[in-house]
Design a protein around this motif. Structure first.
Motif, PDB file in Angstrom:
ATOM      1  N   CYS A 168      -0.408   1.587   5.510  1.00  0.00           N
ATOM      2  CA  CYS A 168       0.170   2.788   4.899  1.00  0.00           C
ATOM      3  C   CYS A 168      -0.389   4.074   5.512  1.00  0.00           C
ATOM      4  CB  CYS A 168      -0.044   2.759   3.387  1.00  0.00           C
ATOM      5  SG  CYS A 168       0.775   4.122   2.513  1.00  0.00           S
ATOM      6  N   PRO A 169      -1.713   4.220   5.653  1.00  0.00           N
ATOM      7  CA  PRO A 169      -2.234   5.416   6.331  1.00  0.00           C
ATOM      8  C   PRO A 169      -1.778   5.528   7.782  1.00  0.00           C
ATOM      9  CG  PRO A 169      -3.959   4.325   5.099  1.00  0.00           C
ATOM     10  CD  PRO A 169      -2.792   3.392   5.106  1.00  0.00           C
ATOM     11  N   ALA A 170      -1.673   4.381   8.459  1.00  0.00           N
ATOM     12  CA  ALA A 170      -1.208   4.416   9.844  1.00  0.00           C
ATOM     13  C   ALA A 170       0.210   4.990   9.912  1.00  0.00           C
ATOM     14  CB  ALA A 170      -1.247   3.012  10.443  1.00  0.00           C
ATOM     15  N   ALA A 171       1.085   4.535   9.029  1.00  0.00           N
ATOM     16  CA  ALA A 171       2.447   5.048   8.993  1.00  0.00           C
ATOM     17  C   ALA A 171       2.469   6.510   8.570  1.00  0.00           C
ATOM     18  CB  ALA A 171       3.290   4.203   8.036  1.00  0.00           C
ATOM     19  N   ALA A 172       1.592   6.879   7.652  1.00  0.00           N
ATOM     20  CA  ALA A 172       1.562   8.265   7.180  1.00  0.00           C
ATOM     21  C   ALA A 172       1.149   9.225   8.286  1.00  0.00           C
ATOM     22  CB  ALA A 172       0.608   8.387   5.994  1.00  0.00           C
ATOM     23  N   ALA A 173       0.213   8.797   9.139  1.00  0.00           N
ATOM     24  CA  ALA A 173      -0.166   9.636  10.279  1.00  0.00           C
ATOM     25  C   ALA A 173       1.041   9.892  11.169  1.00  0.00           C
ATOM     26  CB  ALA A 173      -1.288   8.970  11.073  1.00  0.00           C
ATOM     27  N   SER A 187      -1.104   1.780  -5.586  1.00  0.00           N
ATOM     28  CA  SER A 187      -0.121   0.724  -5.349  1.00  0.00           C
ATOM     29  C   SER A 187      -0.583  -0.342  -4.375  1.00  0.00           C
ATOM     30  CB  SER A 187       1.171   1.365  -4.810  1.00  0.00           C
ATOM     31  OG  SER A 187       0.905   2.195  -3.689  1.00  0.00           O
ATOM     32  N   CYS A 188      -1.855  -0.328  -3.994  1.00  0.00           N
ATOM     33  CA  CYS A 188      -2.330  -1.191  -2.902  1.00  0.00           C
ATOM     34  C   CYS A 188      -2.165  -2.673  -3.188  1.00  0.00           C
ATOM     35  CB  CYS A 188      -3.790  -0.872  -2.580  1.00  0.00           C
ATOM     36  SG  CYS A 188      -4.913  -1.006  -3.997  1.00  0.00           S
ATOM     37  N   ALA A 189      -2.190  -3.081  -4.448  1.00  0.00           N
ATOM     38  CA  ALA A 189      -2.091  -4.501  -4.790  1.00  0.00           C
ATOM     39  C   ALA A 189      -0.689  -4.908  -5.203  1.00  0.00           C
ATOM     40  CB  ALA A 189      -3.058  -4.840  -5.926  1.00  0.00           C
ATOM     41  N   ASN A 190       0.261  -3.972  -5.201  1.00  0.00           N
ATOM     42  CA  ASN A 190       1.577  -4.254  -5.786  1.00  0.00           C
ATOM     43  C   ASN A 190       2.741  -3.886  -4.888  1.00  0.00           C
ATOM     44  OD1 ASN A 190      -0.429  -3.580  -8.181  1.00  0.00           O
ATOM     45  ND2 ASN A 190       1.141  -4.935  -9.005  1.00  0.00           N
ATOM     46  N   LEU A 191       2.494  -3.746  -3.579  1.00  0.00           N
ATOM     47  CA  LEU A 191       3.562  -3.502  -2.618  1.00  0.00           C
ATOM     48  C   LEU A 191       3.460  -4.523  -1.486  1.00  0.00           C
ATOM     49  CD1 LEU A 191       3.502   0.393  -2.114  1.00  0.00           C
ATOM     50  CD2 LEU A 191       5.099  -0.924  -3.520  1.00  0.00           C
ATOM     51  N   THR A 192       4.594  -4.934  -0.961  1.00  0.00           N
ATOM     52  CA  THR A 192       4.571  -5.713   0.273  1.00  0.00           C
ATOM     53  C   THR A 192       4.271  -4.760   1.429  1.00  0.00           C
ATOM     54  OG1 THR A 192       6.938  -5.396   0.674  1.00  0.00           O
ATOM     55  CG2 THR A 192       6.282  -7.313  -0.649  1.00  0.00           C
ATOM     56  N   PRO A 193       3.777  -5.264   2.552  1.00  0.00           N
ATOM     57  CA  PRO A 193       3.470  -4.378   3.679  1.00  0.00           C
ATOM     58  C   PRO A 193       4.654  -3.543   4.150  1.00  0.00           C
ATOM     59  CG  PRO A 193       2.388  -6.484   3.984  1.00  0.00           C
ATOM     60  CD  PRO A 193       3.271  -6.637   2.778  1.00  0.00           C
ATOM     61  N   PHE A 194       5.869  -4.100   4.105  1.00  0.00           N
ATOM     62  CA  PHE A 194       7.023  -3.310   4.539  1.00  0.00           C
ATOM     63  C   PHE A 194       7.174  -2.058   3.687  1.00  0.00           C
ATOM     64  CE2 PHE A 194      11.471  -2.093   3.961  1.00  0.00           C
ATOM     65  CZ  PHE A 194      11.817  -1.793   5.268  1.00  0.00           C
ATOM     66  N   TRP A 195       7.120  -2.229   2.373  1.00  0.00           N
ATOM     67  CA  TRP A 195       7.287  -1.063   1.498  1.00  0.00           C
ATOM     68  C   TRP A 195       6.076  -0.134   1.563  1.00  0.00           C
ATOM     69  CZ3 TRP A 195      11.892   0.150   0.683  1.00  0.00           C
ATOM     70  CH2 TRP A 195      12.883  -0.792   0.456  1.00  0.00           C
ATOM     71  N   SER A 196       4.918  -0.662   1.955  1.00  0.00           N
ATOM     72  CA  SER A 196       3.759   0.197   2.206  1.00  0.00           C
ATOM     73  C   SER A 196       3.985   1.079   3.424  1.00  0.00           C
ATOM     74  CB  SER A 196       2.496  -0.646   2.406  1.00  0.00           C
ATOM     75  OG  SER A 196       2.144  -1.324   1.226  1.00  0.00           O
ATOM     76  N   ILE A 197       4.614   0.519   4.459  1.00  0.00           N
ATOM     77  CA  ILE A 197       4.935   1.313   5.643  1.00  0.00           C
ATOM     78  C   ILE A 197       5.906   2.433   5.286  1.00  0.00           C
ATOM     79  CG2 ILE A 197       6.103   1.250   7.888  1.00  0.00           C
ATOM     80  CD1 ILE A 197       5.014  -1.614   8.201  1.00  0.00           C
ATOM     81  N   VAL A 198       6.920   2.092   4.516  1.00  0.00           N
ATOM     82  CA  VAL A 198       7.883   3.117   4.091  1.00  0.00           C
ATOM     83  C   VAL A 198       7.181   4.199   3.277  1.00  0.00           C
ATOM     84  CG1 VAL A 198       9.962   3.550   2.734  1.00  0.00           C
ATOM     85  CG2 VAL A 198       9.807   1.485   4.146  1.00  0.00           C
ATOM     86  N   LEU A 199       6.319   3.784   2.348  1.00  0.00           N
ATOM     87  CA  LEU A 199       5.574   4.756   1.556  1.00  0.00           C
ATOM     88  C   LEU A 199       4.747   5.666   2.450  1.00  0.00           C
ATOM     89  CD1 LEU A 199       4.418   5.940  -1.070  1.00  0.00           C
ATOM     90  CD2 LEU A 199       2.776   4.037  -1.113  1.00  0.00           C
ATOM     91  N   GLY A 200       4.080   5.088   3.446  1.00  0.00           N
ATOM     92  CA  GLY A 200       3.273   5.891   4.344  1.00  0.00           C
ATOM     93  C   GLY A 200       4.091   6.910   5.108  1.00  0.00           C
ATOM     94  N   LEU A 201       5.218   6.505   5.661  1.00  0.00           N
ATOM     95  CA  LEU A 201       6.079   7.434   6.397  1.00  0.00           C
ATOM     96  C   LEU A 201       6.541   8.579   5.500  1.00  0.00           C
ATOM     97  CD1 LEU A 201       8.247   4.853   8.383  1.00  0.00           C
ATOM     98  CD2 LEU A 201       6.534   6.408   9.351  1.00  0.00           C
ATOM     99  N   VAL A 202       6.948   8.229   4.277  1.00  0.00           N
ATOM    100  CA  VAL A 202       7.414   9.255   3.338  1.00  0.00           C
ATOM    101  C   VAL A 202       6.273  10.177   2.930  1.00  0.00           C
ATOM    102  CG1 VAL A 202       8.378   9.644   1.039  1.00  0.00           C
ATOM    103  CG2 VAL A 202       9.327   7.849   2.505  1.00  0.00           C
ATOM    104  N   ALA A 203       5.109   9.594   2.610  1.00  0.00           N
ATOM    105  CA  ALA A 203       3.965  10.396   2.166  1.00  0.00           C
ATOM    106  C   ALA A 203       3.517  11.356   3.262  1.00  0.00           C
ATOM    107  CB  ALA A 203       2.810   9.499   1.749  1.00  0.00           C
TER     108      ALA A 203
END
Length: 430
Positions: free
Chosen positions: A265-270, A303-319
């Motif tokens: 998620c942080p990687a995508a957010a960067a 949300s670290c324990a309740n998202l799949t990695p794909f949706w974590s990537i999306v969250l990171g990009l959006v954040a």
């Protein structure tokens, strides 16, 4: 001691290291003549809040919920085990349960410390040190300790399965929903709490003498990057430490999933942050990349324990993208949140908390039950904590400012507050 206790102690060390990371991150962002002052705000917080937590904060934050009276249910009994004396004596005598209590106290102290330290970024270049310490102590007692009890208080049965006793943890049941609020590692208690308080402080102290986008130039970009790296490293303890603190490893939380999400998620957010920078300014900056990492870390916290990695990537990009835009709004709205605590922690904290309503595994609108129950139980705590924290911080800061004064004089600000307040400079070049 058993493995869960050892793991909590390791996680506590990781999270404690994050507050020096905050000091590095913030210290690099301010002017060279304010770097000592900025870092002292974080280190002063470690001293004061760390002591208050061990004296009585732990007793306020972890409430068993068994009392019929509302005050103990909300605030606990601050002096029930003053300075953890009973737990320490029992642990010394070989009581494993008491050792686990002390490990929980150590782990929880690091959350209290960093929550308050984060707020200091809103008042860089103009805040006096001892009024800040007074604010930090009062805010910890009146805001962080109670809010932590709302979110994190739990009891466990004989098999170690937790039952949360705070009103946020019980909100879903109270509303008759099949799901409860998800805030795995502190989206509300830490980041929304700190971000709302930062907005209040920025409004009370007012703008710096020179406040413009053109003059907001970090004096030490490598220090900012070091701070972001330290934060990312420590965040693995911040997020994954709770897997054993709450006995949830293998139930509603997997340490492996949490670690994966805390990487991606942080990687995508960067990426999201620097893409916005590129299209807005034609350049992707190192500070932007570091800020994107922090935005992603904040967003994934609840949300670290309740998202799949794909949706974590999306969250990171959006954040990353949303925070890049939000940071610029302070110049249009006219509040001087010096180091973007509001734009990063409040915005990303709210985003990460509400995002679960749509994409949480099994319960999100699009990934689970197909209704808005999860979103509702995410929205109510986010709003409640933000309002509570803002009001408490505003009132405390106003009283301090009206009595002993919170900010330095204009002459001291221009001269440089490092030498005025601390008698030293960040860089001795001769």
């Amino acid at each position: 001691m058993d493995f869960p206790t050892y793991w909590l102690l390791i996680a506590a060390a990781l999270v404690l290291f994050m507050t020096p990371g905050v000091a590095f991150f913030y210290g690099g962002l301010v002017k060279a003549k304010s770097v000592v002052s900025m870092m002292m705000l974080s280190f002063g917080t470690i001293g004061l809040v760390g002591v208050l937590w061990m004296l009585f904060g732990f007793n306020m934050a972890f409430v068993d919920g068994s009392s019929a009276d509302w005050i103990p249910r909300v605030l606990g009994n601050p002096f029930s085990d003053f300075a953890l004396n009973d737990a320490a004596n029992a642990a010394f005598g070989g009581d494993g349960a008491a050792s686990f209590v002390l490990a929980n106290a150590a782990f929880g102290s690091t959350f209290a410390i960093i929550t308050v330290a984060l707020i200091s970024g809103a008042i860089a270049d103009r805040a006096r040190f001892f009024p800040w310490l007074l604010f930090a102590g009062l805010f910890a007692v009146v805001a962080y300790f109670p809010v932590a009890s709302w979110v994190f208080s739990f009891t466990t049965d004989d098999e170690g399965v937790p039952t949360f006793t705070g009103w946020i943890g019980n909100l879903g049941s109270a509303l008759g929903f099949d799901t409860g609020t998800i805030d795995y590692a502190g989206g509300t208690a830490v980041h929304i709490n700190a971000g709302a308080a930062a907005l209040a402080l920025a409004l009370v102290l007012g703008k710096r003498k020179v406040f413009s986008k053109e003059t907001a130039v970090p004096h030490n970009v490598p220090l900012v990057l070091i701070g972001a790296a330290v934060l990312w490293f420590g965040w693995f303890g911040f997020n994954a430490g709770a897997t054993l603190a709450t006995g949830t490893a293998g139930t509603n939380g997997s340490a492996a999933l949490i670690i994966v999400n805390t990487i991606v998620c942080p990687a995508a957010a960067a990426l999201g942050f620097i893409v916005i920078e590129h299209f807005r300014n034609g350049k992707a900056t190192a500070v932007g990349a570091a800020s994107g990492v922090v935005a992603g870390l904040v967003a994934i916290t609840p949300s670290c324990a309740n998202l799949t990695p794909f949706w974590s990537i999306v969250l990171g990009l959006v954040a990353g993208a949303v925070c890049a835009v939000a940071i610029d709004l302070k110049y249009k709205l006219g509040f001087d949140d010096s180091l973007d605590v509001v734009g990063l922690h409040l915005v990303a904290g709210v985003l990460g908390t509400l995002y679960l309503g749509f994409f949480a595994i099994d319960t999100g609108l699009f990934t689970g039950g197909g209704n808005l129950e999860q979103f509702i139980v995410q929205l109510i705590p986010a709003v409640a904590v933000a309002l509570y924290s803002f009001v408490v911080a505003f009132v405390i800061a106003k009283i301090i400012d009206a009595t002993i004064g919170f900010r330095v004089t204009e002459e001291e600000e221009v001269a440089g507050i490092d030498s005025v307040l601390h008698g030293s400079e960040g860089y001795a070049l001769d």
